[in-house]
Design a protein around this motif. Structure first.
Motif, PDB file in Angstrom:
ATOM      1  N   GLN A  13      31.180 -51.432 -17.789  1.00 27.65           N
ATOM      2  CA  GLN A  13      31.132 -50.209 -18.583  1.00 27.65           C
ATOM      3  C   GLN A  13      31.476 -50.502 -20.042  1.00 27.65           C
ATOM      4  OE1 GLN A  13      33.686 -47.300 -16.734  1.00 27.65           O
ATOM      5  NE2 GLN A  13      32.115 -46.724 -15.260  1.00 27.65           N
ATOM      6  N   PRO A  14      31.011 -49.673 -20.961  1.00 26.52           N
ATOM      7  CA  PRO A  14      31.400 -49.844 -22.367  1.00 26.52           C
ATOM      8  C   PRO A  14      32.922 -49.844 -22.504  1.00 26.52           C
ATOM      9  CG  PRO A  14      29.607 -48.283 -22.200  1.00 26.52           C
ATOM     10  CD  PRO A  14      30.028 -48.590 -20.785  1.00 26.52           C
ATOM     11  N   LYS A  86      30.020 -53.477 -25.769  1.00 29.18           N
ATOM     12  CA  LYS A  86      29.192 -52.357 -26.208  1.00 29.18           C
ATOM     13  C   LYS A  86      27.819 -52.481 -25.543  1.00 29.18           C
ATOM     14  CE  LYS A  86      31.313 -52.680 -30.812  1.00 29.18           C
ATOM     15  NZ  LYS A  86      31.034 -52.855 -32.270  1.00 29.18           N
ATOM     16  N   SER A 120      26.789 -50.795 -19.569  1.00 31.04           N
ATOM     17  CA  SER A 120      26.227 -49.460 -19.378  1.00 31.04           C
ATOM     18  C   SER A 120      27.184 -48.602 -18.575  1.00 31.04           C
ATOM     19  CB  SER A 120      24.886 -49.558 -18.644  1.00 31.04           C
ATOM     20  OG  SER A 120      24.374 -48.272 -18.353  1.00 31.04           O
ATOM     21  N   SER A 121      27.152 -47.311 -18.868  1.00 37.45           N
ATOM     22  CA  SER A 121      27.962 -46.380 -18.085  1.00 37.45           C
ATOM     23  C   SER A 121      27.138 -45.782 -16.950  1.00 37.45           C
ATOM     24  CB  SER A 121      28.512 -45.274 -18.988  1.00 37.45           C
ATOM     25  OG  SER A 121      27.449 -44.644 -19.684  1.00 37.45           O
TER      26      SER A 121
END
Length: 121
Positions: A13-14, A86, A120-121
Protein backbone atom coordinates in the motif's frame (compact mmCIF):
# COMPACT_ATOMS: atom_id res chain seq x y z
CA UNK A 1 28.81 -17.78 -15.77
CA UNK A 2 27.36 -15.16 -13.46
CA UNK A 3 23.78 -14.90 -12.27
CA UNK A 4 21.97 -12.15 -10.41
CA UNK A 5 18.74 -13.13 -8.71
CA UNK A 6 16.38 -10.55 -7.20
CA UNK A 7 13.75 -11.16 -4.55
CA UNK A 8 11.47 -9.21 -2.25
CA UNK A 9 9.07 -7.56 -4.68
CA UNK A 10 5.33 -7.58 -4.23
CA UNK A 11 2.20 -5.55 -3.65
CA UNK A 12 2.28 -2.86 -0.98
CA UNK A 13 0.00 0.00 0.00
CA UNK A 14 1.10 3.63 -0.42
CA UNK A 15 3.28 4.63 2.50
CA UNK A 16 4.45 1.08 3.02
CA UNK A 17 7.88 -0.49 2.83
CA UNK A 18 9.62 -3.28 0.97
CA UNK A 19 13.16 -4.64 0.97
CA UNK A 20 14.63 -5.97 -2.25
CA UNK A 21 17.60 -8.31 -2.30
CA UNK A 22 19.89 -9.34 -5.14
CA UNK A 23 22.38 -12.17 -4.86
CA UNK A 24 25.22 -12.63 -7.33
CA UNK A 25 26.50 -16.15 -7.87
CA UNK A 26 28.81 -18.03 -10.18
CA UNK A 27 32.45 -17.70 -11.07
CA UNK A 28 33.02 -14.31 -9.46
CA UNK A 29 36.44 -12.75 -9.07
CA UNK A 30 35.30 -9.36 -7.78
CA UNK A 31 32.25 -7.11 -7.74
CA UNK A 32 32.61 -3.39 -8.32
CA UNK A 33 29.54 -1.14 -8.39
CA UNK A 34 26.09 -2.61 -7.91
CA UNK A 35 22.84 -0.87 -8.56
CA UNK A 36 19.10 -1.00 -8.80
CA UNK A 37 17.20 0.16 -11.86
CA UNK A 38 13.48 0.21 -12.54
CA UNK A 39 11.24 0.24 -15.56
CA UNK A 40 7.61 1.26 -15.45
CA UNK A 41 5.17 0.39 -18.25
CA UNK A 42 5.79 2.48 -21.36
CA UNK A 43 8.85 4.08 -19.77
CA UNK A 44 12.60 3.74 -20.12
CA UNK A 45 14.68 1.90 -17.58
CA UNK A 46 16.11 4.34 -15.05
CA UNK A 47 18.73 4.24 -12.34
CA UNK A 48 17.27 4.15 -8.84
CA UNK A 49 20.36 3.76 -6.67
CA UNK A 50 23.97 2.67 -6.96
CA UNK A 51 26.67 1.64 -4.51
CA UNK A 52 30.38 1.32 -5.26
CA UNK A 53 32.76 -1.24 -3.85
CA UNK A 54 33.82 1.47 -1.40
CA UNK A 55 30.16 1.91 -0.42
CA UNK A 56 29.73 5.34 -1.95
CA UNK A 57 26.06 5.69 -2.81
CA UNK A 58 24.12 7.60 -5.44
CA UNK A 59 20.33 8.00 -5.67
CA UNK A 60 17.80 9.26 -8.16
CA UNK A 61 16.25 12.50 -6.93
CA UNK A 62 12.82 10.87 -6.87
CA UNK A 63 13.86 8.35 -4.18
CA UNK A 64 16.28 10.36 -2.04
CA UNK A 65 15.34 10.19 1.61
CA UNK A 66 13.01 7.23 1.02
CA UNK A 67 15.24 4.46 -0.37
CA UNK A 68 18.50 3.12 1.01
CA UNK A 69 20.94 0.91 -0.89
CA UNK A 70 23.43 -1.28 0.94
CA UNK A 71 25.60 -4.30 0.22
CA UNK A 72 27.06 -7.31 1.99
CA UNK A 73 30.27 -8.19 0.20
CA UNK A 74 30.68 -11.47 2.07
CA UNK A 75 27.34 -12.60 0.64
CA UNK A 76 27.69 -10.96 -2.81
CA UNK A 77 24.36 -9.31 -2.06
CA UNK A 78 22.93 -5.85 -2.59
CA UNK A 79 19.78 -4.59 -0.89
CA UNK A 80 17.30 -1.83 -1.55
CA UNK A 81 15.25 -0.74 1.43
CA UNK A 82 12.23 1.18 0.15
CA UNK A 83 10.07 3.23 2.50
CA UNK A 84 7.23 5.72 2.08
CA UNK A 85 6.38 4.03 -1.18
CA UNK A 86 4.26 5.88 -3.72
CA UNK A 87 2.15 4.61 -6.62
CA UNK A 88 4.71 6.11 -9.00
CA UNK A 89 7.32 3.71 -7.60
CA UNK A 90 5.44 0.89 -9.31
CA UNK A 91 7.80 -0.80 -11.75
CA UNK A 92 9.89 -3.85 -12.43
CA UNK A 93 13.09 -3.46 -10.41
CA UNK A 94 16.32 -4.82 -11.86
CA UNK A 95 19.62 -5.48 -10.17
CA UNK A 96 22.85 -4.68 -12.01
CA UNK A 97 26.40 -5.56 -11.08
CA UNK A 98 29.81 -4.75 -12.55
CA UNK A 99 31.49 -8.12 -12.05
CA UNK A 100 34.89 -9.54 -12.94
CA UNK A 101 35.36 -13.25 -13.51
CA UNK A 102 38.47 -15.39 -14.04
CA UNK A 103 37.58 -15.51 -17.72
CA UNK A 104 36.83 -11.79 -17.94
CA UNK A 105 39.07 -9.93 -15.48
CA UNK A 106 37.71 -6.55 -16.52
CA UNK A 107 34.27 -6.00 -14.96
CA UNK A 108 31.27 -6.67 -17.17
CA UNK A 109 27.71 -5.59 -16.44
CA UNK A 110 25.24 -8.31 -15.56
CA UNK A 111 21.49 -7.99 -15.02
CA UNK A 112 18.98 -9.85 -12.95
CA UNK A 113 15.61 -10.97 -14.30
CA UNK A 114 13.68 -8.30 -12.41
CA UNK A 115 11.15 -8.27 -9.61
CA UNK A 116 7.76 -6.54 -9.74
CA UNK A 117 6.95 -3.84 -7.19
CA UNK A 118 3.37 -2.60 -7.18
CA UNK A 119 2.26 0.24 -4.91
CA UNK A 120 -1.50 0.44 -4.78
CA UNK A 121 -4.36 0.68 -2.34
Amino acid sequence: QVQLVESGGGLVQPGGSLRLSCVASGSIRSINAMGWYRQAPRAQRELVAQITSGETTNYADSVKGRFTISRDNAKNTVYLQMSSLKPEDTAVYYCNGAIATPQRPFPQHYWGQGTQVTVSS
